[in-house]
Structures are given as C-alpha cells and as structure tokens.
Design an enzyme around this catalytic site. Structure first.
Site, short mmCIF file in Angstrom:
data_model
loop_
_atom_site.label_atom_id
_atom_site.label_comp_id
_atom_site.label_asym_id
_atom_site.label_seq_id
_atom_site.Cartn_x
_atom_site.Cartn_y
_atom_site.Cartn_z
N GLN A 84 -49.53 -13.63 -17.35
CA GLN A 84 -50.45 -13.62 -16.21
C GLN A 84 -51.65 -12.69 -16.46
OE1 GLN A 84 -50.87 -15.62 -13.76
NE2 GLN A 84 -49.10 -16.83 -14.37
N SER A 85 -52.09 -12.64 -17.71
CA SER A 85 -53.19 -11.74 -18.06
C SER A 85 -54.55 -12.27 -17.60
CB SER A 85 -53.22 -11.58 -19.58
OG SER A 85 -54.45 -11.06 -20.00
N ASN A 86 -55.25 -11.41 -16.85
CA ASN A 86 -56.63 -11.73 -16.44
C ASN A 86 -57.58 -11.59 -17.63
OD1 ASN A 86 -56.03 -11.96 -13.55
ND2 ASN A 86 -55.56 -9.77 -13.72
#
Ligand SMILES: *Cc1c(COP(=O)(O)O)cnc(C)c1O
Length: 350
Positions: A84-86
């Site tokens: 879930q890395s921005n």
C-alpha cells in the site's frame, strides 16, 4: 545565516526538475474543527491535492528525483516499499507520464497483495509487481538484483532507493519549497507561521526543517511519527536535513536536538489504524469535509489535536498541518475504521 525567499527560490531553481505536482496547493482554514478543539487556529496545507494519481507528498519530492531519472536516460524505474505504498504509486505515475516502464518489488505489509488502494493503481498504470514476504528495509538486495537483471536484459534501469541519502536529500528539496509556499500564503492572510505539523519520518520533515531555518522563521516544526524505528527518528531527519542544506549551499548543519519528533501517536503499529487516528479522521471528515488517510495523516492529526487539547500549543497560535495524502489506501482499510454498514430500511412513501 538565513537567506531571503528570493535567494532560496534561486537556489532551488538550479536543480534539474520535472513538473509533476499542481503547485501551489491550497492552504485551507479549518474554522469549525479549530473551534471544536479549542483556541488554536488550524490550517491544512492540501498536499493531498498535488494531482499525480490521487496526490500526496511524493509528487513534490519526485519532481527533483525525476529530474535525475530523466537525465540518466533510463527506460525503466525500479522501486520498492509495501503493497500500500504511496511512494511506489506516485513513482509509477511519474514514470508512466514520461514513457518509462516500472518494476516494483513490494513487501507484503499489513494489507498484502489485495488488489485495492495503491496496489490496484500500480497495476492499473501498468507496473510490473512482485510481492515478497519481506520487510521494507529488507528489500534493497532484491531491488538491486532486479535492476541487475534488467541491465543484463539490455534495459536501462534506474533504481530509486528511498534509503539512500542522495535520493532523500533531493526529495526533501520539495518540502523546502513547500515552506516558501506556506509562508507566502499565510503572509497574504496576515498571519504568521507559528507551528508546522507533519506526519513524516524522513524527507518531508527534513525539508520543512531546512526551509524554516533557511528563511529564519520562528516556526516550530513538529514531526509526528507514523513508524517506530530502532534508532530515534530525529537522528535520521537531522542527517537528511544536513545533506539537503548542503545541496542548497546553505552552510547549516542539523543536530538531532534541533529536530522535534513525537513518537506518541503510532498506536499499535505502522500501518494499523489507531483509536486517536480514527477520532481525527471522523472529526476532520465530519466538520470540514476533509479526508485523512489511515496510516499517516490520521495519526499526525491525532498528535496535533492532542497537543492543542493539552495546551502544548498555546491558544491564539496558528498551526499548519501538512496533509501529505495517502488517500487511496483509505479504501483498503474500509473494515478497520469502525463504521457499520447502513441499515437496510424500507421507507414508507407518503
Ligand atoms: C510517504 C508518506 C509520508 C512520509 O513522508 P516522508 O517524506 O517519508 O517523511 C507521510 N504521509 C504520507 C501519506 C506518505 O505517503
């Protein structure tokens, strides 16, 4: 010695850069929430509105990083963090916008390979993704192996590592510039920048600290940590800040004691919703129509709210909270927010 805003802009303009973010982002007052928690005037710097595939702080940072990526002649970017890395989502958007391919090596993290939020967007934008059962900080050798394999196959990879000072200090330049924007926006409203809060752990607080000190502002920069690290975060932030100031030729060094960090609002763990974070999300959404993310900004805002309630920030002061984005992940956390589905009613028509 501080420099003028004009001089700081001149120095920032020397770096190769590519436009990725809509700037300046708005500085939005939050009168209803400020009144509800008491006495401190809170404004939100809307860096969730930088554009670039749902916005966030990485768009500002990547303008400088991609200056170097594009100058290198790379045809594919390699990067990694959690699913879930921005950071990886915005890298993917920046790369695709410039016609580059993307290979992501992602750690499993709290949400794993569920095709939701940021991971969904990575795939939609055409990134090649592999998910490993590894921690973020264990990914570097896999990233290097991926880049080496691509090189062997005749590609021109550029590995963007968020762990290397060269990248970190370039990325932090984006938040030096953000201070210039905020100071101008507040001055136009006849207000001073007393406190600057951010849910950050590396480049964003480093850049904000450099910007504030470079301009000689009386502002206190407070970084509310989203992540626990073995070493105090102020050490890392001071290190990046010093490297960033050096890039700008400012002749300043930062000591960990110069950096204000509050580790008290992480809750159970990085990536897990905290009770304070839930309250902050509900408050902002319900009183201002502003949405916070579950992993970073909700915890940062819970720190700011608590500091106001405890009188850590004296009434009458102005505090700017930098909304660093992270909104796509919200949808991967739908079940963690403590909300129940609406009841299935059958309204009787009159
Ligand atoms: C990456 C990220 C942060 C932390 O930024 P740093 O520059 O590493 O301090 C904060 N908030 C969100 C939403 C992020 O994606």
């Amino acid at each position: 010695m501080p420099v003028t805003a004009h001089e700081l802009k001149r120095r920032l303009a020397r770096f190769p850069r590519t436009r990725l973010a809509y700037l300046p982002t708005p500085l939005e007052p939050c009168p209803r929430m400020s009144a509800a928690i008491g006495g401190v005037d809170i404004l939100i710097k809307r860096d969730d509105m930088t554009g670039l595939a749902f916005g966030g702080n990485k768009a500002r940072q990547l303008e400088f990083v991609f200056g170097e990526v594009l100058a290198s002649g790379a045809d594919i970017v390699v990067a990694g963090a959690y699913t879930q890395s921005n950071w990886c989502r915005q890298i993917t958007a920046a790369a695709r916008k410039h016609g580059l391919d993307v290979a992501l090596v992602l750690g499993h993290g709290v949400k794993g390979p569920a095709l939701q939020g940021n991971l969904l967007l990575d795939r939609l934008m055409g990134a090649e993704v592999v998910v490993l059962d590894a921690l973020d900080e264990e990914l570097q050798p896999y990233l290097e192996a991926k880049a080496a394999a691509l090189l062997g196959a005749g590609r021109k990879p550029f590995l963007i590592s968020s762990f290397e000072t060269v990248t970190q200090s370039l990325a932090a330049l984006g938040y030096v510039e953000a201070v210039l924007e905020i100071a101008e926006q507040l001055a136009a409203q006849g207000r001073s920048l007393d406190y600057l809060y951010v849910a950050g752990s590396e480049m964003s607080p480093a850049g904000l600290n450099v910007g504030v000190r470079a301009l000689g502002l009386p502002t206190r920069v407070v970084s509310v940590s989203p992540i626990v690290y073995p070493e105090p975060r102020a050490v890392e932030i001071a290190r990046i800040a010093t490297a960033t100031a050096e890039r700008l030729g400012l002749g300043m060094t930062f000591d960990p004691r110069d950096i204000e960090v509050d580790d008290g609002y992480i809750g159970e763990a990085y990536g897990m919703v905290s009770p304070g974070g839930r309250e902050a999300m509900a408050l902002l959404a319900g009183m201002e129509g502003i949405i916070l993310d579950p992993v970073y900004t909700s915890k940062g805002m819970s720190g700011l709210i608590d500091h106001v309630r405890k009188g850590v920030i004296p009434p009458g002061k102005t505090a700017v909270f930098v909304h660093t984005g992270g909104l796509p992940a919200l949808f991967a956390y739908a079940d963690d927010l403590g909300l129940s589905p609406p009841s299935r009613g059958f309204a009787a028509l009159p």
